[in-house]
Design an enzyme around this catalytic site. Structure first.
Site, PDB file in Angstrom:
ATOM      1  CG  HIS A  52      -2.024   1.133   0.839  1.00  0.00           C
ATOM      2  ND1 HIS A  52      -2.895   1.028  -0.206  1.00  0.00           N
ATOM      3  CD2 HIS A  52      -2.231   2.346   1.353  1.00  0.00           C
ATOM      4  CE1 HIS A  52      -3.610   2.142  -0.307  1.00  0.00           C
ATOM      5  NE2 HIS A  52      -3.224   2.960   0.619  1.00  0.00           N
ATOM      6  CE1 TYR A 103      -1.885   7.880  -0.177  1.00  0.00           C
ATOM      7  CE2 TYR A 103      -1.766   5.573   0.410  1.00  0.00           C
ATOM      8  CZ  TYR A 103      -2.515   6.707   0.202  1.00  0.00           C
ATOM      9  OH  TYR A 103      -3.863   6.678   0.340  1.00  0.00           O
ATOM     10  CG  HIS A 147      -9.319   1.594  -7.336  1.00  0.00           C
ATOM     11  ND1 HIS A 147      -9.769   2.783  -6.819  1.00  0.00           N
ATOM     12  CD2 HIS A 147      -8.216   1.279  -6.627  1.00  0.00           C
ATOM     13  CE1 HIS A 147      -8.975   3.162  -5.830  1.00  0.00           C
ATOM     14  NE2 HIS A 147      -8.017   2.269  -5.697  1.00  0.00           N
ATOM     15  CG  PHE A 148      -4.556  -0.254 -10.035  1.00  0.00           C
ATOM     16  CD1 PHE A 148      -3.821  -0.138 -11.183  1.00  0.00           C
ATOM     17  CD2 PHE A 148      -4.891  -1.530  -9.586  1.00  0.00           C
ATOM     18  CE1 PHE A 148      -3.442  -1.253 -11.904  1.00  0.00           C
ATOM     19  CE2 PHE A 148      -4.510  -2.650 -10.296  1.00  0.00           C
ATOM     20  CZ  PHE A 148      -3.788  -2.511 -11.464  1.00  0.00           C
ATOM     21  CG  HIS A 149      -5.300   1.294 -15.182  1.00  0.00           C
ATOM     22  ND1 HIS A 149      -5.192   0.045 -14.624  1.00  0.00           N
ATOM     23  CD2 HIS A 149      -4.316   1.360 -16.125  1.00  0.00           C
ATOM     24  CE1 HIS A 149      -4.211  -0.615 -15.212  1.00  0.00           C
ATOM     25  NE2 HIS A 149      -3.662   0.163 -16.129  1.00  0.00           N
ATOM     26  NE  ARG A 168      -6.049  -7.373 -10.509  1.00  0.00           N
ATOM     27  CZ  ARG A 168      -5.336  -6.731  -9.563  1.00  0.00           C
ATOM     28  NH1 ARG A 168      -5.705  -6.776  -8.304  1.00  0.00           N
ATOM     29  NH2 ARG A 168      -4.279  -6.045  -9.890  1.00  0.00           N
ATOM     30  NE  ARG A 169      -3.272  -9.796 -10.740  1.00  0.00           N
ATOM     31  CZ  ARG A 169      -3.833  -9.819  -9.531  1.00  0.00           C
ATOM     32  NH1 ARG A 169      -4.704 -10.748  -9.201  1.00  0.00           N
ATOM     33  NH2 ARG A 169      -3.519  -8.890  -8.658  1.00  0.00           N
TER      34      ARG A 169
END
Lengths: 160, 540
Positions: free
Chosen positions: B217, B221, B368-370, B431-432
């Site tokens: 995580h 950041y 989400h993370f894209h 995913r994947r």
């Protein structure tokens, strides 16, 4: 050090928002016993066929004395075994799944059945299917070049 | 200006970052097209998973690490007005990291490391892949040391003076990364590397996943930090205004440094080998780490509002139109904040303990993370590059119109790609995967979204090429720009003195130490108490 009054209000609002969200989640965790599937239980993944629980002839659906069901499965490249499972609707079902090789995950779309399956550990998840029908049981963790082809079937039937 | 060659070092780092980015973006296009099923001739799991692994490593580890390092070196020397702490060591760090990347790239592109950027033992990659990863991490540690030493030497010669906010942010990131990367470093050095070399026979997958979650995580950041630092210290000035609050920036940086490491178990919610109590504990931290982002949103939007009103904007929203949208950093930040709002909302669902079950490992998660990484972080990286380029190269941007076009293309492309991706996840697509050979009516429901994503990926690829074109042509033939002084935003209320905890990190390191022991102590020790069974290596 200068803190603007508007800023102060925003900080309080932010804290209240986060406490409210975590409060709801904690409330459900305690009141409804709603947790993600934890189960700290180890197993030798290379010797599943020799265990009393995960030997090939022991896999599948078994009825418990209290009316609930236990489904015992093995995940291995590239399938979930047994490859077809049939369970009744609106009945608590506990899945116990072990990996015979690498990391896998199981997800039945549009239901709450989901857990990672980690070599060396036994995954256990209890759920209840609310609608009858045919569902795919998909591997949702990359397990090798054949990962796309790793899936089995779940049939949820109405009680006779 | 400063004659210690920090601009050359920064440029070298940024060029590696954006070269990796271009390659990864084009691989992304291939992956979307392959997975759409519209072109059966190019379908190949071997190519697809080699591409996904390379895309993840290049975007997640290479673009980011080199961007963080280049941004850090340049902002440190300019804000502190002092040379690099140790120039040779900084160049050594660059070359170490670059050699690491080339080694890993060899293994990835030859299909010998198709284990995805998250490693996934007991799938085994070629040892060269793990060695490359170690070199990259060691390179980044040297950067951390440079940042910390530069702040310490600066403070020694100016007791009691506030460290410039930009440098405070760099050091917060450096310290956080030292804490965070210890997890993945332990996994690679003590488990994966000796195991891939045959020195040890098995690895405990539960321990490996726990160590990776330790890093997983905070690493996001690490990527986000330069973007946030730029929002606080460069954007308000680029927008023609002032920073609303300098201390709030410090508070946000400190919270990001302390809170983002001891919360990694939200990546293990669905794993069996950690107890629910620890998962709950990490969930509280996960929600707390949203607080610095919400504070940042407030401070940055307030700063922009000041700028807009200074430039004649009136009314509740009139100031937005009055902002100088021709400034690349302003447009990049505006679009980035928009995508952050969407991505943050999705993130709250992922963080939500039990609700995460419905989206775990579905297409929702890359969607989400894209939005957050591919959207917000990448856009602000572009904005930083365009902002720094005239200072670093001494040449103005060649075509400001193409610069703005590139930013808008990227933002639109990312929305067209990531929104359908979320829907696919809600419709149960894992995913994947490289294809959808499942016998279920869901497959037909997925198709329109996958087709839509192809258009999004085309826009993104076009934008990635345009970025590269803009940077190359500006450096090669932009008009000469004599003003290479990088100026930072002034706060509305000048900061003359600060309480010690807002001007240093000693107390925060102690707090983090105790929190880390509470968060990861028993969960790691348990693997040595339990009767565990390791896993032998498997090829993909």
């Amino acid at each position: 050090m200068h803190i603007d009054p508007l800023e102060r209000r925003w900080i309080i609002l932010t804290l209240v928002l986060m406490l409210a969200i975590t409060g709801v989640l904690l409330g459900y965790a305690i009141a409804a016993n709603l947790h993600p599937p934890s189960n700290v239980e180890t197993i030798d993944s290379t010797r599943l066929h020799l265990t009393p629980e995960f030997a090939e002839d022991k896999l599948g659906v078994a009825k418990n004395p209290d009316g609930t069901l236990t489904v015992t499965m093995v995940a291995g490249r590239y399938g979930f075994y047994p490859q077809h499972v049939e369970v009744p609707v609106a009945t608590p079902v506990t899945f116990r799944i072990a990996s015979a090789d690498v990391l896998h995950g199981v997800h039945v779309p549009l239901t709450n059945l989901s857990t990672m399956i980690v070599p060396g550990y036994v995954s256990e998840v209890t759920t209840l299917f609310e609608k009858t029908g045919e569902y795919p049981l998909l591997c949702n963790e990359y397990c090798g070049l054949g990962h796309d082809h790793m899936w089995s079937r779940l049939t949820v039937i109405s009680p006779q | 200006m400063n004659n210690d060659k920090a601009p050359a070092l920064a440029l070298a780092n940024l060029w590696v970052a954006f070269t990796a980015f271009l390659a990864a973006a084009l691989l992304g296009l291939y992956q979307v097209v392959e997975r759409s099923g519209l072109f059966p001739a190019i379908e190949s799991p071997a190519w697809y998973f080699a591409a996904v692994s390379t895309h993840g490593v290049l975007m997640g580890f290479v673009l980011t690490t080199f961007m963080v390092m280049g941004f850090g070196y340049y902002t440190a020397t300019t804000s502190l007005a002092q040379p690099l702490w140790n120039r040779s060591l900084a160049w050594l760090s660059f070359w170490l990291a670059l050699v690491g990347v080339l080694l890993a790239a060899y293994a990835l592109l030859t299909g010998q490391a198709s284990v995805l950027y998250t490693f996934y033992p007991p799938l085994r990659a070629h040892p060269i892949f793990y060695i490359g990863a170690v070199l990259l991490i060691v390179g980044s540690w040297i950067w951390c040391l440079e940042m910390i030493m530069m702040m310490i030497t600066w403070k020694r010669s100016r007791p009691g003076q506030p460290v410039p906010l930009v440098m405070f942010g760099n050091v917060a990131n450096a310290l956080m990364w030292l804490w965070a990367s210890a997890g993945v470093a332990a996994e690679v050095l003590f488990q994966l590397l000796p195991w891939s070399l045959g020195i040890i026979d098995t690895v405990d997958v539960g321990l490996a996943r726990t160590l990776f979650a330790w890093t997983l995580h905070a690493i996001v950041y690490f990527w986000l930090f330069p973007a946030y630092i730029a929002l606080y210290t460069l954007l308000p000035r680029a927008a023609g205004g002032r920073l609303f609050s300098d201390p709030m920036g410090r508070v946000s940086f400190i919270m990001l440094m302390v809170i983002s490491v001891p919360i990694g178990f939200h990546h293990l919610y669905m794993d069996p080998f950690q107890e629910t109590g620890f998962k709950l504990m990490h969930m509280f931290g996960t929600f707390m780490v949203a607080i610095p982002s919400l504070l940042t949103g407030f401070t940055i939007i307030a700063s922009l509002e000041i700028s807009g009103r200074l430039q004649g904007g009136t009314g509740l929203f009139g100031w937005i139109g009055a902002l100088p949208w021709r400034e690349p950093l302003v447009t990049a930040a505006g679009l980035g904040l928009l995508l952050l709002a969407g991505g943050g909302f999705g993130g709250i669902i992922n963080a939500s303990y039990a609700m995460n079950t419905l989206v775990h490992n579905t297409a929702w998660v890359p969607g989400h993370f894209h939005l957050i990484f591919g959207g917000t972080v990448a856009l602000i990286y572009f904005g930083i590059a365009y902002h720094l380029w005239p200072k670093l190269t001494g040449r103005s941007l060649r075509s400001p119109g193409l610069v703005l076009t590139q930013l808008w293309l990227w933002a639109i492309g990312m929305i067209v790609t990531a929104v359908p991706w979320h829907w696919l996840g809600l419709l149960g697509q894992p995913r994947r995967i490289s294809s959808t050979p499942y016998d279920t009516p869901l497959v037909a429901a997925w198709q329109p979204f996958e087709t839509l994503m192809v258009f999004g990926a085309l826009l993104l690829s076009l934008s990635a090429i345009l970025l590269f074109y803009n940077l190359v042509t500006s450096q090669a033939s932009g008009k000469s720009n004599p003003d290479t002084t990088l100026a930072y935003a002034e706060p509305v209320h000048a900061v003359l003195s600060l309480p010690r905890p807002l001007n240093g990190f000693v107390i925060w390191n102690w707090i983090l130490l105790f929190w880390m022991i509470a968060a990861y102590g028993y969960p790691i020790v348990q693997f040595f108490l339990l009767d565990t069974y390791g896993a032998f290596p498997w090829n993909v």
